[in-house]
Write a protein that holds these residues in place. Structure first.
Motif, mmCIF file in Angstrom:
data_model
loop_
_atom_site.group_PDB
_atom_site.id
_atom_site.type_symbol
_atom_site.label_atom_id
_atom_site.label_comp_id
_atom_site.label_asym_id
_atom_site.label_seq_id
_atom_site.Cartn_x
_atom_site.Cartn_y
_atom_site.Cartn_z
ATOM 1 N N VAL A 90 -4.732 3.975 16.137
ATOM 2 C CA VAL A 90 -4.620 2.936 15.091
ATOM 3 C C VAL A 90 -6.013 2.504 14.640
ATOM 4 O O VAL A 90 -6.907 2.314 15.474
ATOM 5 C CB VAL A 90 -3.892 1.662 15.618
ATOM 6 C CG1 VAL A 90 -3.467 0.775 14.454
ATOM 7 C CG2 VAL A 90 -2.719 2.015 16.500
ATOM 8 N N PHE A 91 -6.152 2.328 13.336
ATOM 9 C CA PHE A 91 -7.390 1.778 12.785
ATOM 10 C C PHE A 91 -7.059 0.445 12.133
ATOM 11 O O PHE A 91 -6.220 0.374 11.239
ATOM 12 C CB PHE A 91 -7.981 2.763 11.775
ATOM 13 C CG PHE A 91 -9.250 2.286 11.150
ATOM 14 C CD1 PHE A 91 -10.264 1.748 11.928
ATOM 15 C CD2 PHE A 91 -9.448 2.374 9.787
ATOM 16 C CE1 PHE A 91 -11.443 1.303 11.362
ATOM 17 C CE2 PHE A 91 -10.625 1.927 9.205
ATOM 18 C CZ PHE A 91 -11.626 1.392 9.990
ATOM 19 N N VAL A 92 -7.695 -0.616 12.637
ATOM 20 C CA VAL A 92 -7.413 -1.974 12.170
ATOM 21 C C VAL A 92 -8.657 -2.502 11.465
ATOM 22 O O VAL A 92 -9.747 -2.458 12.026
ATOM 23 C CB VAL A 92 -7.082 -2.892 13.382
ATOM 24 C CG1 VAL A 92 -6.926 -4.337 12.947
ATOM 25 C CG2 VAL A 92 -5.814 -2.408 14.078
ATOM 26 N N TYR A 93 -8.504 -2.968 10.222
ATOM 27 C CA TYR A 93 -9.693 -3.507 9.568
ATOM 28 C C TYR A 93 -9.403 -4.718 8.705
ATOM 29 O O TYR A 93 -8.275 -4.975 8.299
ATOM 30 C CB TYR A 93 -10.440 -2.421 8.785
ATOM 31 C CG TYR A 93 -9.659 -1.724 7.701
ATOM 32 C CD1 TYR A 93 -9.770 -2.124 6.373
ATOM 33 C CD2 TYR A 93 -8.831 -0.642 7.985
ATOM 34 C CE1 TYR A 93 -9.075 -1.469 5.378
ATOM 35 C CE2 TYR A 93 -8.129 0.019 7.000
ATOM 36 C CZ TYR A 93 -8.260 -0.398 5.689
ATOM 37 O OH TYR A 93 -7.563 0.251 4.699
ATOM 38 N N GLY A 94 -10.448 -5.472 8.454
ATOM 39 C CA GLY A 94 -10.377 -6.713 7.687
ATOM 40 C C GLY A 94 -11.669 -7.469 7.938
ATOM 41 O O GLY A 94 -12.411 -7.146 8.862
ATOM 42 N N LYS A 95 -11.946 -8.471 7.127
ATOM 43 C CA LYS A 95 -13.213 -9.209 7.263
ATOM 44 C C LYS A 95 -13.240 -10.029 8.559
ATOM 45 O O LYS A 95 -12.203 -10.231 9.199
ATOM 46 C CB LYS A 95 -13.403 -10.126 6.054
ATOM 47 C CG LYS A 95 -13.720 -9.340 4.789
ATOM 48 C CD LYS A 95 -14.025 -10.254 3.633
ATOM 49 C CE LYS A 95 -14.467 -9.423 2.434
ATOM 50 N NZ LYS A 95 -14.628 -10.219 1.227
ATOM 51 N N THR A 96 -14.434 -10.518 8.908
ATOM 52 C CA THR A 96 -14.601 -11.362 10.102
ATOM 53 C C THR A 96 -13.677 -12.581 10.014
ATOM 54 O O THR A 96 -13.541 -13.178 8.951
ATOM 55 C CB THR A 96 -16.061 -11.851 10.185
ATOM 56 O OG1 THR A 96 -16.906 -10.710 10.190
ATOM 57 C CG2 THR A 96 -16.308 -12.657 11.444
ATOM 58 N N ASP A 137 -17.497 -0.120 14.117
ATOM 59 C CA ASP A 137 -18.496 0.267 13.108
ATOM 60 C C ASP A 137 -19.919 0.170 13.660
ATOM 61 O O ASP A 137 -20.787 0.979 13.336
ATOM 62 C CB ASP A 137 -18.346 -0.583 11.845
ATOM 63 C CG ASP A 137 -18.113 -2.049 12.120
ATOM 64 O OD1 ASP A 137 -18.960 -2.861 11.730
ATOM 65 O OD2 ASP A 137 -17.073 -2.404 12.724
ATOM 66 N N LYS A 138 -20.161 -0.855 14.537
ATOM 67 C CA LYS A 138 -21.512 -1.041 15.105
ATOM 68 C C LYS A 138 -21.869 0.171 15.994
ATOM 69 O O LYS A 138 -23.008 0.635 16.000
ATOM 70 C CB LYS A 138 -21.558 -2.316 15.954
ATOM 71 C CG LYS A 138 -21.138 -3.585 15.217
ATOM 72 C CD LYS A 138 -22.320 -4.278 14.583
ATOM 73 C CE LYS A 138 -21.906 -5.402 13.655
ATOM 74 N NZ LYS A 138 -21.256 -6.511 14.301
ATOM 75 N N LEU A 147 -15.251 -2.639 5.768
ATOM 76 C CA LEU A 147 -14.193 -1.910 5.075
ATOM 77 C C LEU A 147 -14.673 -0.519 4.635
ATOM 78 O O LEU A 147 -13.867 0.361 4.374
ATOM 79 C CB LEU A 147 -13.703 -2.704 3.867
ATOM 80 C CG LEU A 147 -13.316 -4.172 4.130
ATOM 81 C CD1 LEU A 147 -12.615 -4.777 2.924
ATOM 82 C CD2 LEU A 147 -12.422 -4.329 5.347
ATOM 83 N N LYS A 148 -15.995 -0.327 4.546
ATOM 84 C CA LYS A 148 -16.534 0.977 4.134
ATOM 85 C C LYS A 148 -16.857 1.851 5.341
ATOM 86 O O LYS A 148 -17.412 2.935 5.190
ATOM 87 C CB LYS A 148 -17.815 0.770 3.311
ATOM 88 C CG LYS A 148 -17.589 0.068 1.989
ATOM 89 C CD LYS A 148 -18.914 -0.082 1.271
ATOM 90 C CE LYS A 148 -18.703 -0.816 -0.045
ATOM 91 N NZ LYS A 148 -19.999 -1.150 -0.675
ATOM 92 N N PHE A 149 -16.512 1.370 6.519
ATOM 93 C CA PHE A 149 -16.869 2.048 7.765
ATOM 94 C C PHE A 149 -16.422 3.515 7.785
ATOM 95 O O PHE A 149 -17.112 4.385 8.306
ATOM 96 C CB PHE A 149 -16.233 1.261 8.919
ATOM 97 C CG PHE A 149 -15.919 2.053 10.143
ATOM 98 C CD1 PHE A 149 -16.927 2.468 10.985
ATOM 99 C CD2 PHE A 149 -14.606 2.375 10.470
ATOM 100 C CE1 PHE A 149 -16.639 3.188 12.137
ATOM 101 C CE2 PHE A 149 -14.317 3.096 11.606
ATOM 102 C CZ PHE A 149 -15.344 3.504 12.441
ATOM 103 N N VAL A 203 -12.603 13.413 12.584
ATOM 104 C CA VAL A 203 -12.413 12.163 13.321
ATOM 105 C C VAL A 203 -11.542 11.215 12.511
ATOM 106 O O VAL A 203 -10.625 10.574 13.031
ATOM 107 C CB VAL A 203 -13.782 11.495 13.622
ATOM 108 C CG1 VAL A 203 -13.585 10.148 14.297
ATOM 109 C CG2 VAL A 203 -14.635 12.409 14.491
ATOM 110 N N LEU A 204 -11.809 11.166 11.211
ATOM 111 C CA LEU A 204 -11.088 10.253 10.323
ATOM 112 C C LEU A 204 -9.592 10.521 10.357
ATOM 113 O O LEU A 204 -8.781 9.593 10.448
ATOM 114 C CB LEU A 204 -11.622 10.408 8.890
ATOM 115 C CG LEU A 204 -11.148 9.408 7.865
ATOM 116 C CD1 LEU A 204 -11.483 7.989 8.281
ATOM 117 C CD2 LEU A 204 -11.758 9.699 6.507
ATOM 118 N N SER A 205 -9.213 11.794 10.326
ATOM 119 C CA SER A 205 -7.783 12.120 10.281
ATOM 120 C C SER A 205 -7.087 11.707 11.572
ATOM 121 O O SER A 205 -5.957 11.229 11.554
ATOM 122 C CB SER A 205 -7.567 13.618 10.028
ATOM 123 O OG SER A 205 -8.123 14.367 11.084
#
Length: 415
Positions: free
Chosen positions: A61-67, A158-159, A193-195, A203-205
Motif C-alpha cells: 500500500v502507498f499512502v500519501y497526503g500533506k503533513t 520519501d526522505k 505527492l511527487k515522491f 518499484v513503482l508498480s
C-alpha cells in the motif's frame, strides 16, 4: 534571594489551577480510540489488509497526503486493530513501524527490522559495520523463522528514497518470492505527492498496488478532532469557548494540518498553566501561534546548508548597520568577504541569487523585486527575523562561531 521568595514561587505553581488532565492526548504520537473524518480511509485500509485474516498475502500500500492529514495515526490505528482481531482468528501478525526521517539509510532500515525480532531470534545487527547483503540475509532468516504475516510500515518513505535511493524498496517489495513460511506486506507513507517520480518503474508498480489518499482537513473537521481530544486532555471548564475554533481556524490556514492544530491547543494550555491562569483563552492561542512560529523558524535556520547560513549572516550584518533594504550585489559582496574570512569557496552571484530566493520562500528574509524606472529592476532584501535570534543559533554551530567575531566595520576593512 531569600528562601521565602522561592517558597512562594513553588507554592504559587503548586496551588495554581491544574489545566491538563492528560497532556499526552495532544501529542502526535498518541493513537486515539476514534478517528473523526477518516472513516473512508480506515475502510479502504481494512479492505486492503483483510486478506491477512484469510491467510492470504495482502497488497503493498502507498499512502500519501500533506503533513497533518492523519496518515500515520490512521495506519497505527488500523494495524493495531488488525493485530487484535488476528488473535481471534489465530493468525500471527507482526507490525514493524519505521520512521524514515530518523532511520534514513538502507542499512539502518534493514537492521531496524532484524532487531525487531531480536528477543525471539537472538540476532542483533549493529547500527554500522556489516555488509548490507549480510543484513538482508539475516532479515530473511528472522522473518521466515515461522509462519506469520509481517507488515512493514515505512513512514516518511520519501526522505529515505531521496537520501538512499530505491534499492531497499526493490528488495522489500519482492521479498515474498524468497520466503517459505512468512509473508510480508509494505505500507509506505509519504507527505510528498511527487515522491513517485523518484521511483524506478519496477518499484513503482509493486509499491503502488493499492493507494490511499488523505485529503487535508477543513476547519470544521479540525474542530471536531480537537473537541474529541480536548475532553481527555483538559480538566473540565478550563477551555474558553473560542479556543478550539480559533486553533482549528489557524491550522486550516496551514493546509488543514491537524498536527499544527494539536500543537496550538497544547502550547496554549502550557502557556496558561505557566501564567497560573485558571482558564485557557484565545489570547493564549495567539501567544502559542507566535511561539510555534518562532520555534519552527529556529529549526529552519539550524538546518540550512552552510552557504545559506553565511549568506543569512551577511544580511544580518547589513541590517545591524542600517543598510537594509539592500540589493543582491550589496549582499553578495558581504557574503563573499565572509567566505574569504572563514576559508570557504564562495558561490557565484547567480547561485547566491537562487539562495536568496530560497531564504525568501522559507520566510527568513523578504526579497521583493522593485522597479527603478529607466534603471531597470532590482531586488530589495529585508530580514524577517531578529539579528539576535540568528546570532544565538550560530553560537551553537561550530562552523559559524568564527563569523560572529566579524562586525560590519571590520567586514568593511576586509573588503
Amino acid at each position: 534571594m531569600d528562601d521565602n521568595y522561592l517558597d512562594s514561587i513553588f507554592e504559587k505553581y503548586l496551588h495554581a489551577k491544574k489545566i491538563f488532565k492528560n497532556k499526552e492526548v495532544l501529542r502526535h504520537s498518541y493513537t486515539p480510540k476514534e478517528l473523526p473524518h477518516r472513516r473512508e480511509q480506515i475502510e479502504n485500509l481494512a479492505h486492503i489488509l483483510v486478506p491477512v485474516l484469510r491467510g492470504e498475502t495482502p497488497s503493498n500500500v502507498f499512502v500519501y497526503g500533506k503533513t497533518g492529514t492523519g496518515k500515520t495515526v490512521t495506519i497505527k490505528f488500523v494495524t493495531e486493530e488488525l493485530k487484535k482481531i488476528s488473535q481471534k482468528y489465530n493468525v500471527p501478525v507482526d507490525v514493524i513501524y519505521v520512521n524514515c526521517e530518523i532511520v534514513d539509510t538502507q542499512y539502518r532500515v534493514l537492521a531496524n527490522i532484524v532487531n525487531h525480532f531480536k528477543l525471539e531470534s537472538g540476532i542483533e545487527v549493529p547500527l554500522v559495520g556489516w555488509p548490507t547483503d549480510e543484513v538482508y540475509a539475516k532479515l530473511k532468516e528472522v522473518i521466515d523463522a515461522k509462519e506469520r504475516f509481517v507488515i512493514i510500515v515505512l513512514d516518511e518513505i520519501d526522505k529515505l528514497i531521496k537520501k538512499s535511493g530505491d534499492d531497499i524498496l526493490y528488495s522489500l517489495t519482492r521479498i515474498n518470492t524468497e520466503l517459505s513460511l512468512a509473508k510480508v506486506s509494505i505500507i509506505g507513507i509519504s507527505n510528498d505527492l511527487k515522491f513517485k517520480e523518484y521511483l524506478d518503474a519496477r518499484v513503482l508498480s509493486s509499491l503502488s498496488e493499492e493507494e490511499v489518499v488523505f485529503p487535508p482537513y477543513d476547519a470544521n473537521q479540525l474542530r471536531d478532532i480537537l473537541m474529541q481530544r480536548a475532553k481527555d486532555a483538559f480538566n473540565e471548564g478550563v477551555l474558553d469557548d473560542g479556543v478550539v475554533p480559533l486553533c482549528a481556524a489557524l491550522a486550516a490556514r496551514e493546509h488543514g494540518d491537524a498536527r499544527r492544530a494539536l500543537d496550538l491547543l497544547r502550547v496554549a494550555g502550557e502557556i496558561a498553566e505557566r501564567e497560573g491562569a485558571s482558564k485557557v483563552t484565545e489570547r493564549h492561542v495567539w501567544k502559542a501561534q507566535e511561539k510555534i512560529e518562532q520555534d519552527t523558524m529556529e529549526e529552519v535556520i539550524k538546518t540550512l546548508p552552510l552557504h545559506s547560513k553565511v549568506l543569512l549572516y551577511a544580511i544580518v550584518l547589513l541590517d545591524e548597520n542600517g543598510e537594509l533594504p539592500a540589493n543582491t550585489g550589496d549582499v553578495y559582496s558581504v557574503y563573499k568577504s565572509l567566505c574569504d574570512h572563514i576559508d570557504l569557496e564562495p558561490l557565484t552571484q547567480r547561485r547566491v541569487s537562487d539562495l536568496i530566493n530560497e531564504l525568501d520562500m522559507l520566510g527568513i528574509i523578504n526579497a521583493k523585486v522593485v522597479s527603478k524606472g529607466r534603471y531597470g529592476r532590482t531586488k530589495e532584501i529585508r530580514l524577517n527575523v531578529t539579528p539576535y535570534k540568528v546570532k544565538n543559533i550560530y553560537r551553537h554551530d561550530h562552523q559559524l562561531q568564527t563569523v560572529l567575531t566579524i562586525s560590519m566595520s571590520r567586514q568593511r576593512r576586509l573588503l
